[in-house]
Design a protein around this motif. Structure first.
Motif, mmCIF file in Angstrom:
data_model
loop_
_atom_site.group_PDB
_atom_site.id
_atom_site.type_symbol
_atom_site.label_atom_id
_atom_site.label_comp_id
_atom_site.label_asym_id
_atom_site.label_seq_id
_atom_site.Cartn_x
_atom_site.Cartn_y
_atom_site.Cartn_z
ATOM 1 N N ASP A 350 0.821 -1.212 0.000
ATOM 2 C CA ASP A 350 0.000 0.000 0.000
ATOM 3 C C ASP A 350 0.856 1.265 0.000
ATOM 4 O O ASP A 350 0.356 2.361 0.255
ATOM 5 N N SER A 437 -5.646 -2.043 -7.092
ATOM 6 C CA SER A 437 -4.739 -0.919 -6.869
ATOM 7 C C SER A 437 -5.239 0.383 -7.474
ATOM 8 O O SER A 437 -5.010 1.462 -6.913
ATOM 9 N N LEU A 438 -5.905 0.292 -8.638
ATOM 10 C CA LEU A 438 -6.210 1.495 -9.404
ATOM 11 C C LEU A 438 -7.600 1.436 -10.021
ATOM 12 O O LEU A 438 -8.130 0.357 -10.271
ATOM 13 N N THR A 439 -8.154 2.603 -10.260
ATOM 14 C CA THR A 439 -9.294 2.742 -11.164
ATOM 15 C C THR A 439 -8.830 3.629 -12.312
ATOM 16 O O THR A 439 -8.042 4.562 -12.106
ATOM 17 N N LYS A 482 -6.689 6.746 -10.741
ATOM 18 C CA LYS A 482 -6.716 7.073 -9.316
ATOM 19 C C LYS A 482 -6.363 5.819 -8.525
ATOM 20 O O LYS A 482 -6.724 4.700 -8.911
ATOM 21 N N THR A 483 -5.658 6.005 -7.424
ATOM 22 C CA THR A 483 -5.334 4.875 -6.561
ATOM 23 C C THR A 483 -6.567 4.445 -5.771
ATOM 24 O O THR A 483 -7.501 5.219 -5.556
ATOM 25 N N VAL A 484 -6.543 3.190 -5.348
ATOM 26 C CA VAL A 484 -7.613 2.605 -4.539
ATOM 27 C C VAL A 484 -7.082 2.400 -3.126
ATOM 28 O O VAL A 484 -5.932 1.986 -2.944
ATOM 29 N N LYS A 485 -7.882 2.706 -2.121
ATOM 30 C CA LYS A 485 -7.466 2.468 -0.740
ATOM 31 C C LYS A 485 -7.142 0.990 -0.547
ATOM 32 O O LYS A 485 -7.765 0.138 -1.155
ATOM 33 N N PRO A 488 -2.279 5.504 -0.660
ATOM 34 C CA PRO A 488 -2.520 6.944 -0.484
ATOM 35 C C PRO A 488 -3.205 7.522 -1.721
ATOM 36 O O PRO A 488 -2.997 7.046 -2.837
ATOM 37 N N ALA A 489 -4.015 8.536 -1.539
ATOM 38 C CA ALA A 489 -4.728 9.156 -2.651
ATOM 39 C C ALA A 489 -3.735 9.755 -3.637
ATOM 40 O O ALA A 489 -2.874 10.549 -3.266
ATOM 41 N N TYR A 490 -3.846 9.370 -4.880
ATOM 42 C CA TYR A 490 -2.935 9.853 -5.925
ATOM 43 C C TYR A 490 -3.636 9.705 -7.264
ATOM 44 O O TYR A 490 -4.288 8.690 -7.524
ATOM 45 N N GLU A 491 -3.508 10.729 -8.110
ATOM 46 C CA GLU A 491 -4.157 10.728 -9.413
ATOM 47 C C GLU A 491 -3.131 11.129 -10.464
ATOM 48 O O GLU A 491 -2.329 12.045 -10.248
#
Length: 660
Positions: A350, A437-439, A482-485, A488-491
């Motif tokens: 994570d 991990s991602l959307t 975008k990252t998935v919990k 950490p939030a990251y785009e």
């Protein structure tokens, strides 16, 4: 040969539990979606084939006694060759437990100057300085056939020098290993046994074969009652026969691969898969766990760091559970060492996002070939990245690949295409990403940029180059993620690229580079998000075709940059035609892991059977961010691009009149 006293009370790293599922201590926080299915994917081919044969009536289960476990006959030859690298070690002095005396153990060569054994066999530099390492201490084939058990005569001793390399992990609270320097003529004479990071090596019920010197005796091999009883992140438990003196021996699977370092036994009654039981359980330290421990030592610095880096150069492959980059860049409590730190590293997925690019040559219309599709699925599964930019593919090929990965290995990827309607005959680009991990989604370029992506370099109104063709022969899609919990939030944005070949005109690539640089500048100003450009550029960076991107303060990663610690090719590159470009805010500070993580000397065997293009990968650490720098504007290429924009916006008649 002296009979050394027994080193008693060697503690286990983990408690064997035959009822527990493998890797239960990691839980669902590792890099793979389904550890159980991943284990079946890497080890379950024989069992799956047997089940098919039983269901079809080709064989009858009654033919097997207990669990049906066999190995290919070639295993005998593999073990025969690898036995040569195994030696008996005689040591004396103060042992790991503070007692004085002499003892013996086993060790084996893992590189041209590397001997591997247990810490409790060579527990200090002082002990190692006087230790004796003998090879070829074994009964000859002729004596074996004749029933002659006399001790062998032709042993050979080589010098070890701990002052040149000595790195060890304690028996109590550690992983009980020691690497020590040995003169290179040893490996020249007896070969070495390759170390691999592979995490998913064997399943419960398979076999563990050990070549060792039990009780200081001539070399022996354990071939009977070799059941693997349990597996976790650090160790393997098995019933293979050993004695004191076996410590430090190599443990092999049914293919002859090195999977563990044998280190301890203890009395414990455990049921075996065939219905019997054993009163003794053995434990081996997984090579993948040793590799992670060495990586942590290297990152922490100190006297061990250079030794750890040297040893890591001899450990090949990738650790699927922790991803291609292993523990590099993951933040683990510095006070925690050994087994706990290894588990924490596996749980630390994570903290980062791993991105790769790969031109899977001819997959677009050959995905119906099992060798091609399964080979690509194997590489992607083993490297365990969060995202892949793929070139020379088609939408149906990628969809088949994603299905195959989930069916065999359990990892769930989603996909999107630069050209969703592309046919199998057209080479295109796409992205696949782990939904855990991602959307992500494909998004539209700004209107002015979109028009440029369809422009041709041979437009007669421009008169800049005779070589014809589109600037972007393979349309570069723009994708937003975008990252998935619990990440950490990251785009960020990603653009997978496949530019035209070197012999078709460099201006097209230079224009493409400048168009991309301007597009990124516009998108960055509007969204404040990072952008990654990557893929097959079909030209070395040295040609200068991509200076527009580097001049825009992008971090340009290629073959030369790999050596600087920011980027990695899987195996050594033949040329710098595959690159990654990261927007200016994504920078690396020398000596720290601000954004990019190096994974030098990592390999993925046999990927060249799938494509002669090299996969490239970068790890994005989500702990820190760099600082965006100003962007520079090359006037020459901008003038051409401005002309393109002007030509596209003028009516055709007005354009012709202006050029008359």
């Amino acid at each position: 040969m002296v009979h050394a006293r027994s080193l008693k009370g060697i503690p286990f790293v983990g408690n064997p539990d035959t009822r527990q599922k493998p890797f239960a201590e990691i839980g669902r926080t590792g890099s793979v979606d389904d550890p159980g299915q991943m284990l079946k994917g890497w080890t379950g081919w024989a069992a799956r084939g047997l089940e098919d044969a039983v269901s079809k009536g080709v064989i009858t289960p009654e033919a097997a006694v207990g669990t049906y476990v066999t190995s290919q006959a070639a295993l005998l030859q593999v073990l025969a060759e690898r036995r040569k690298s195994v030696a008996i070690i005689s040591a004396e002095g103060t042992d790991y437990d503070g007692q004085t005396g002499f003892w013996s153990g086993t060790g084996f060569l893992v590189g041209s100057n590397l001997l591997l054994t247990n810490h409790h066999v060579l527990n200090s530099m002082e002990v190692a300085k006087t230790a004796k390492v003998e090879f070829n201490y074994e009964i000859s084939p002729e004596s074996l056939l004749a029933g002659d058990g006399r001790a062998p005569q032709a042993t050979q001793t080589f010098a070890i020098d701990p002052s040149r390399l000595f790195i060890t992990s304690p028996t109590e609270g550690g992983l009980d290993y020691t690497f020590v320097w040995i003169e290179d003529v040893a490996a020249e004479a007896y070969g070495s046994i390759a170390m691999e990071r592979a995490f998913f090596t064997v399943s419960k019920g398979e076999s563990a074969f050990i070549i060792h010197h039990p009780d200081g005796q001539p070399k022996q091999v354990s071939l009977d009652d070799t059941d693997i009883l349990s597996i976790d992140a650090n160790v393997i438990h098995y019933s293979s026969d050993t004695m004191k003196g076996s410590s430090g021996a190599p443990v092999f699977d049914r293919r002859g691969r090195l999977i563990a370092l044998h280190h301890a036994s203890r009395a414990e009654k455990v049921k075996l898969p065939d219905g019997g039981s054993t009163d003794t359980v053995n434990e081996g330290i997984k090579i993948a766990a040793i590799a992670l421990d060495l990586e942590m030592r290297m990152r922490k610095g100190g006297s061990d760091a250079s030794f750890a880096e040297t040893v890591l150069k001899s450990i090949k492959g990738s650790d699927t559970m922790s991803g291609f980059f292993g523990g590099l860049g993951r933040r683990i409590d510095a006070a925690v060492l050994g087994p706990e730190a290894v588990v924490d590293t596996y749980r630390g997925s994570d903290q980062d996002v791993d991105v790769g690019f790969w031109n899977i040559e001819w997959l677009a219309n050959r995905y119906d070939q099992p060798a091609k599709l399964d080979g690509a699925a194997k590489v992607i599964s083993d490297l365990s990245l969060d995202m892949w930019g793929l070139a020379e593919i088609s939408p149906p090929a990628v969809e088949a690949l994603v299905r195959r990965i989930q069916t065999i290995y359990g990892d769930r990827y989603e996909c999107a295409f630069s050209e969703p309607a592309a046919s199998e005959s057209k080479q295109s680009t796409a992205l696949i990403w782990k939904s855990s991990s991602l959307t992500g989604e494909r998004v539209e370029w700004p209107e002015a940029i979109e028009k440029l992506l369809h422009q041709r370099s041979d437009d007669p109104d421009l008169a800049v180059e005779a070589i014809n063709g589109k600037i972007f022969d393979r349309y570069p899609g723009l994708f937003r993620f975008k990252t998935v919990k619990p990440l950490p939030a990251y785009e960020f944005f990603v653009v997978p690229l496949h530019l035209k070949a070197m012999d078709e005109g460099s201006l097209r690539r230079r224009l493409a580079a400048r168009i991309l640089a301007r597009a990124v500048e516009q998108i960055s100003l509007e969204t404040k998000l990072d952008i990654i450009l990557g893929g097959d550029m079909n030209a070395p960076l040295a040609r200068g075709d991509f200076t527009a991107i580097s001049d825009a303060n992008f971090n340009v990663l290629g073959a030369e940059d790999e050596e600087d610690g920011a980027f990695t090719y899987v195996k050594s590159p033949k040329s710098a035609i595959d690159n990654v470009f990261l927007s200016p805010s994504m920078r690396q500070t020398v000596g720290t892991a601000d954004y990019f993580i190096v994974a030098k000397d990592r390999t993925m065997p046999n990927y060249l059977e799938i494509s002669d293009h090299h996969p490239v990968a970068v790890r994005l650490s989500l702990s820190k961010r760099g600082v965006t720098s100003g962007l520079r504007d090359p006037k020459y290429l901008d003038a051409i691009i401005d002309a393109l924009i002007e030509q596209r916006t003028q009516p055709a008649k007005k354009r012709r009149k202006a050029n008359a």
